[in-house]
Scaffold this active site. Structure first.
Site, PDB file in Angstrom:
ATOM      1  N   GLY A 182      30.828 -24.885 -11.047  1.00 22.04           N
ATOM      2  CA  GLY A 182      30.953 -25.810  -9.929  1.00 22.04           C
ATOM      3  C   GLY A 182      29.615 -26.428  -9.545  1.00 22.04           C
ATOM      4  N   TYR A 183      28.580 -25.611  -9.499  1.00 20.50           N
ATOM      5  CA  TYR A 183      27.244 -26.091  -9.147  1.00 20.50           C
ATOM      6  C   TYR A 183      26.716 -27.055 -10.197  1.00 20.50           C
ATOM      7  CZ  TYR A 183      22.180 -25.901  -8.332  1.00 20.50           C
ATOM      8  OH  TYR A 183      20.857 -26.226  -8.120  1.00 20.50           O
ATOM      9  N   ALA A 184      26.838 -26.670 -11.475  1.00 21.43           N
ATOM     10  CA  ALA A 184      26.340 -27.528 -12.549  1.00 21.43           C
ATOM     11  C   ALA A 184      27.083 -28.860 -12.575  1.00 21.43           C
ATOM     12  CB  ALA A 184      26.476 -26.819 -13.901  1.00 21.43           C
TER      13      ALA A 184
END
Length: 253
Positions: free
Chosen positions: A160-162
């Site tokens: 999700g962050y990437a």
């Protein structure tokens, strides 16, 4: 510092806005740019005390800095911040988007609310500030957004962050081409594991040591390492670097 000659021959000082300037990397960036003779606006969202501590460290060293609040994802608040900067300093030459949040979980287990929170700060926030930078940066200016080396490492739990940082890279690279003729560079910095309080929190000493050993240089990055990369892109030596993602990670990816 106010009487310093800028790198473009003007007697006016260069002016930088650093979003997330109260954080570990943001604070280091603010101090480094101030050491270059740049007047620095230390933006913060929730930690006025930390932002004021960064300002004090800059002014004690002989630099110029002020702290200003704002929600990076709110266009009204950030327009107000840019208006205040222009009223106080006359314009903006450098914008550095270090503001961001990282929430980790496997994709199958990540709550949509967590993904939406990251998207709001990391993607929408970068969009809002980049749009203002595109409209207001003076000739000779630089916009520096922040990605992550996890876009290459593909570590489980970081999906999700990437994904938010992949969006930041896409916006950055396209905006660099859209600003043709403006004499403004647009780049992104992609740090690897960096020894900030946010990174260390919740990790065992053994895990931190294992992560540090993964890089060929066998150490974690420091906020100052990342700040040096930003200083290069914001300064005269980096003027021919445009539309790029610089991986500042000691060779980990």
């Amino acid at each position: 510092m106010n009487g310093a000659v800028s790198q473009h021959g003007s007697s006016r000082p260069r002016v930088a806005v650093v979003t997330g300037g109260s954080g570990g990397i943001g604070g280091a960036v603010a101090r480094r740019l101030a050491a270059d003779g740049t007047a620095v606006v230390v933006h913060y969202a929730g930690s006025a005390a930390k932002a004021e501590a960064v300002v004090k460290s800059v002014t004690v060293a002989g630099g110029t800095a002020v702290a200003l609040p704002g929600d990076v994802a709110d266009p009204t608040e950030m327009t107000g911040l840019f208006d205040a900067v222009e009223e106080r300093f006359g314009g903006v030459d450098v914008v550095v988007n270090t503001a961001g949040i990282m929430l980790l979980a496997p994709l199958a287990e990540m709550e949509l609310e967590a993904f939406d929170r990251m998207h709001r700060v990391n993607v929408r926030g970068t969009f809002v500030v980049s749009r203002l930078a595109a409209r207001r940066l003076r000739p000779g200016g630089a916009l520096i957004n922040f990605s992550t080396s996890v876009t290459r490492l593909q570590q489980p739990g970081y999906g999700g962050y990437a994904a938010t940082k992949g969006a930041v890279e896409a916006m950055t690279l396209i905006l660099a081409r859209e600003l043709r003729g403006r004499d403004v560079t647009v780049n992104a910095v992609a740090p690897g594991p960096t020894a900030t309080p946010l990174f260390v929190e919740g990790k065992s000493d053994e895990l931190i040591a294992r992560i540090a050993a993964a890089a060929p240089l066998e150490r974690l990055g420091t906020p100052e390492d990342i700040a040096e990369t930003v200083s290069f892109l914001a300064g005269p030596a980096g003027r021919w670097i445009n539309g790029q993602v610089l991986f500042s990670n000691g060779g980990i990816a």
